[in-house]
Write an enzyme that holds these catalytic residues in place. Structure first.
Site, mmCIF file in Angstrom:
data_model
loop_
_atom_site.group_PDB
_atom_site.id
_atom_site.type_symbol
_atom_site.label_atom_id
_atom_site.label_comp_id
_atom_site.label_asym_id
_atom_site.label_seq_id
_atom_site.Cartn_x
_atom_site.Cartn_y
_atom_site.Cartn_z
ATOM 1 N N LYS A 81 -82.603 -20.124 -41.596
ATOM 2 C CA LYS A 81 -81.815 -18.906 -41.816
ATOM 3 C C LYS A 81 -81.727 -18.114 -40.517
ATOM 4 C CE LYS A 81 -81.599 -15.018 -45.131
ATOM 5 N NZ LYS A 81 -82.278 -14.394 -46.282
ATOM 6 N N SER A 126 -79.423 -13.754 -50.306
ATOM 7 C CA SER A 126 -78.785 -13.778 -48.998
ATOM 8 C C SER A 126 -79.006 -15.064 -48.206
ATOM 9 C CB SER A 126 -79.284 -12.597 -48.178
ATOM 10 O OG SER A 126 -80.670 -12.763 -47.884
ATOM 11 N N SER A 156 -83.604 -13.328 -52.483
ATOM 12 C CA SER A 156 -82.704 -13.951 -51.512
ATOM 13 C C SER A 156 -82.860 -15.458 -51.305
ATOM 14 C CB SER A 156 -82.823 -13.253 -50.158
ATOM 15 O OG SER A 156 -82.014 -12.106 -50.155
#
Lengths: 433, 457
Positions: free
Chosen positions: A71, A146, A170
């Protein structure tokens, strides 16, 4: 496609090389249509060749050349760790996050940096400065957020494994929407050194993969005490992969009645089927009540907004080119403004301190509920993913997190097993999946 | 007119590593931005390491020196948000009080806490040096119980002494920063920042009192505001008024669990605590019966005071005190060094005074040897032997030298005989130089007087 377990055997047996493995993924990433990977690691092939040499010498680590998507809020030295924001579009990490050091030590290869909701603020994968992420598992629907790019890279076959971060859902949310496995470990289990902050007292790095074994394997690599941070938990002998078993004899699994009331009936019926399966594997189902569940979401958001405001003060335009307020998306700006507002001297007693008190209350309630059971099973999100681009209000967006936030209120060894559940179960209490 | 002054004193704690990372704390003697890492430069994603326990222990020790009560509940470390180029994260980490309710010279100490130093910003070049960023600081907050600039100066001097006694603050000095609050009867409270020395605090307060008095005599009110001390001009300048007061939006740092201070730790530190300078001074007067002035000077440095006590075990206390106060201090001041770094050992002083008292060397030689100690750093006995400075006790030799000096200086003899008594001192000097200081000047004077007056008869 075989399982990750089988692939590891092939890699170690020399049936496929790490270089081939990486080359395959690089080819796929070049043609990917999900907008899942923002930057590719240009050294990945070189690193793979090194791993191949180690495999030949019989001294390769646990990850033996597997491709890992990271990420974009986790520092990988030399790669753009942009948080999918214009604010940091020119920031190349100057150091490796502790989890990256650990992945490298076990010969995992960072394939590239995954797209995400800007600064991890979002539950839909639509707020990236570099454009929305598509859901490989459900065309036209949001991938969740996310850690959208991390989840999409697994679902879309762009990497073997992925790491993401989970603050209020997330990892679990996009894993759920993309039909893969994602896990938020207990706070403090995985070092956060190098994870760019959203809300420091909730943030936790976790793993995503196609099956439970994958996420357990990667978690085994990145978890464990680090003396380089103050909130790290002193845990030893982390071994998850050897404890995977479908046998649930003697397990007490809680299901929360309040969850059901908040959740879409189509999801509830799936959950019901899963619970029945658990029962068939030998688990005892126990009804659990969490009367303060309705306070979890406001408590979570009040706390995270203040922490996010604090965390973003360094993006003042002096060092990274842009002042965050000048270039960020509206969700980021909303959170900064609310965080700034409620942390003012005259209001902090009214909002922030009160939120911290409620957090203690919810923590006590959950710990109480978990006293007599091994884990809680429930859905990840209360509703099915909406269509990409569909306008929904911020409050509706926040409500995606209503089932995942309470786990993070608890800085303790608890586990919430959720809809991402698929094939087998982790016999360990340190997880929230 | 009643004046009320309170002080906030910041001093760097002497540790090898910074407060939240393992970088070295040396920032003066190294290249800019050489002792830095992602933590002390606040790079995205960097988290503080557990706080440096040595720094916290030092702050506890300092607080105990002021008779503070140590806070027993876990102490939170807070984020104080403000925007300045030297502050890489946009906030400074500062602890809640670790101690409260102390005192020094009868002035209340409200609280003591620790915090991190920011980097150093050069507004001219626009550059920031982060070597200092993360160096531990201790902050001491007094009650508003000081009533004149002189009193404030006196207090700060004593406080500096106490800090030096602990040995837990940076030895090289010049790292003190002071904020002060001052109000005159009938006026609002004004805060002055940016003061870097005891002298600066004194000057800032002097200026501020004059300024506020002037405003009042002209019928204008004193605003509640924050002002900056401009050292180059010894004045204060308005920074911001109360309405613009910054809201630091304090929150407990989520990356840091609160710090627990155990009873065992407090007891341990209490046991190794040095005696405070003002208490030591009083004890010296009572116990050794030395002069108050001497006691004050001797107690000004811990090592000096310890040396005195060692010397006074062997040498009469008042002689030891006078010698240390006059000779030792003179040499320290001349060389601009502390006793600790002077190379003067208490044993050397004992040896030297013993030689002097037994008549083996003259006072003059003793003073000369003393001067050489910081450079030579060896036993006075050896210095005396190597230079053949043992006092000449051979009367004939001294008499011969006197005889020679008289013959060589008939003019001075004539002057003396015509009533200029000081002319004989000149001849004493000649004899001393002939004997290279080894003769006893009192004895020389006696011999000379006898000889010259003998001529007269």
């Amino acid at each position: 496609m075989g399982t990750l377990d089988e692939k590891l055997h092939s890699l170690r047996a020399g049936e496929i090389s790490a270089e081939q493995n990486i080359q395959n993924f690089l080819d796929k990433i070049e043609n990917e249509k999900y907008n899942a990977i923002l930057y590719v690691n240009s050294e990945a092939l070189e690193e793979a060749r090194n791993v191949d040499r180690k495999i030949k010498q019989g001294r390769a680590g646990k990850l033996s050349g597997l491709a890992i998507a990271v990420k974009s809020n986790i520092n990988v030295k030399g790669l753009k760790t942009s948080c999918a924001s214009k604010t940091l579009e020119n920031y190349s990490a100057t150091y490796d996050a502790t989890v990256i050091e650990r992945i490298r030590r076990e010969d995992g290869i960072v394939i590239g940096m995954a797209n995400m909701d800007e600064f991890a603020c979002g539950s839909s994968g639509e707020t990236s400065y570099f454009g929305p992420i598509l859901n490989p598992a459900a065309r036209g629907r949001i991938p969740g957020g996310s850690s959208s790019g991390s989840a999409a890279s697994i679902a879309g076959g762009l990497s073997d494994l992925a790491i993401g971060s989970d603050t209020g859902g997330s990892i679990r949310n996009p894993a759920s929407h993309c039909g893969i496995i994602g896990i938020k470990p207990t706070y403090g289990l995985v070092p956060r050194q190098g994870l760019i902050d959203l809300a420091m007292s909730f943030d936790q790095i976790g793993t995503l993969g196609r099956d439970v074994y994958s996420t357990a394997l990667l978690l085994e690599v990145i978890a464990g005490y680090s003396k380089r941070e103050a909130v790290s938990r002193k845990v030893e002998n982390l071994d998850y992969t050897s404890k995977l078993t479908p046998d649930l004899e003697g397990y007490k699994i809680g299901y929360v009645t309040e969850f059901e009331e908040l959740t879409d009936r189509r999801i509830n019926s799936e959950i019901k089927k899963s619970l029945e399966k658990l029962e068939m594997q030998g688990a005892e189902l126990v009804e659990v009540n969490l009367p303060n569940l309705n306070k979890a979401l406001p408590t979570y958001y009040l706390t995270t907004f203040v922490e996010f405001f604090s965390a973003t003060r360094k993006y003042d335009g002096r060092r990274y080119g842009y002042k965050i307020e000048d270039v960020c998306g509206e969700e980021i700006l909303r959170r900064i403004h609310i965080g700034s507002y409620i942390s003012q001297k005259e209001y902090s007693g009214k909002y922030y301190r009160k939120a911290l008190q409620f957090r203690s209350l919810i923590t006590r309630e959950l710990l109480e509920a978990l006293r007599d059971i091994d884990l809680i099973a429930g859905p990840t999100t209360p509703k099915l993913p909406h269509r990409l681009g569909e306008k929904i209000s911020p409050l509706d967006m926040y409500s995606y997190d209503v089932l995942t936030v309470q786990a993070k209120q608890v800085k303790s060894e608890i586990s919430l097993l959720e809809y991402s559940f698929r094939q087998n179960l982790l016999k360990n209490r340190r997880f929230s999946m | 007119m009643k004046i009320t002054i309170g002080l906030e004193i910041h001093e760097q704690i002497a540790t090898n590593t910074k407060l939240f990372c393992n970088c070295s704390t040396s920032y003066r003697e190294v290249k800019p931005n050489s002792n830095i890492c992602e933590i002390c430069t606040g790079m995205p994603g960097a988290k503080p390491m557990p706080p440096n326990r040595k720094a916290i222990d030092a702050a506890i020790e300092i607080a105990l020196m002021f008779n503070c009560e140590i806070i027993q509940e876990p102490v939170y470390i807070q984020r104080k948000h403000y925007s300045y180029p030297d502050l890489p994260s946009g906030y400074q980490r500062t602890s809640l009080p670790i101690a409260k309710n102390g005192n020094l010279l009868g002035i209340g100490i409200w609280e003591v806490h620790f915090e991190e130093d920011p980097g150093k910003y050069d507004p001219v070049t626009g550059r920031v040096d982060y070597n200092r960023s993360g160096v531990p600081l201790v902050e001491i907050v007094t009650a508003p119980q000081l009533h004149s600039p002189e009193e404030a100066r006196n207090f700060l001097r004593e406080l500096t002494k106490v800090l030096q006694y602990t040995g837990k603050t940076r030895e090289e000095g010049g790292t003190m920063r002071v904020d002060t609050n001052i109000s005159l009867e009938g006026g609002a409270r004004v805060e002055i920042k940016n003061i870097n020395s005891v002298r600066g605090a004194y000057k800032a307060l002097l200026f501020e009192i004059t300024r506020q008095k002037n405003l009042m005599t002209h019928g204008r009110s004193v605003k509640r505001e924050t002002r900056a001390f401009i050292e180059s001009q010894m004045i204060t300048r308005a920074m911001r008024v109360k309405e613009e007061a910054e809201d630091y939006r304090y929150i407990p740092d989520p990356d840091l669990p609160p710090v627990a201070i155990t009873n065992e730790k407090i007891e341990y530190i209490k046991n190794i605590l040095p005696e405070a300078p003002h208490l030591k001074e009083k004890r010296f007067i009572v116990e050794y019966k030395i002069k108050a002035d001497d006691a004050k000077i001797i107690a000004s440095e811990l090592e000096l005071a310890n040396a005195f006590e060692k010397v006074a075990m062997v040498i009469p206390a008042q002689q030891a005190a006078s010698w240390i106060r006059d000779e030792v201090r003179r040499i320290l001041e001349y060389n601009g060094i502390s006793f600790k770094n002077s190379g003067i050992e208490p044993d050397y002083i004992i040896e030297l005074l013993n030689m002097m008292n037994s008549g083996k060397i003259t006072v003059r030689t003793a003073k000369k040897v003393m001067e050489l100690l910081p450079e030579l750093r060896k036993s006075p006995r050896i210095i005396v032997e190597e230079n053949s400075w043992v006092k000449i006790s051979d009367e004939n030799y001294v008499e011969a030298a006197c005889e020679d000096a008289l013959k060589e200086n008939p003019g001075a003899v004539k002057d003396y005989l015509s009533g200029k008594r000081e002319a004989l001192n000149f001849i004493v000097g000649r004899v001393m130089s002939k004997t290279r200081g080894r003769a006893d000047p009192a004895r020389v004077l006696e011999i000379l007087r006898k000889k010259v007056e003998g001529v007269m008869k």
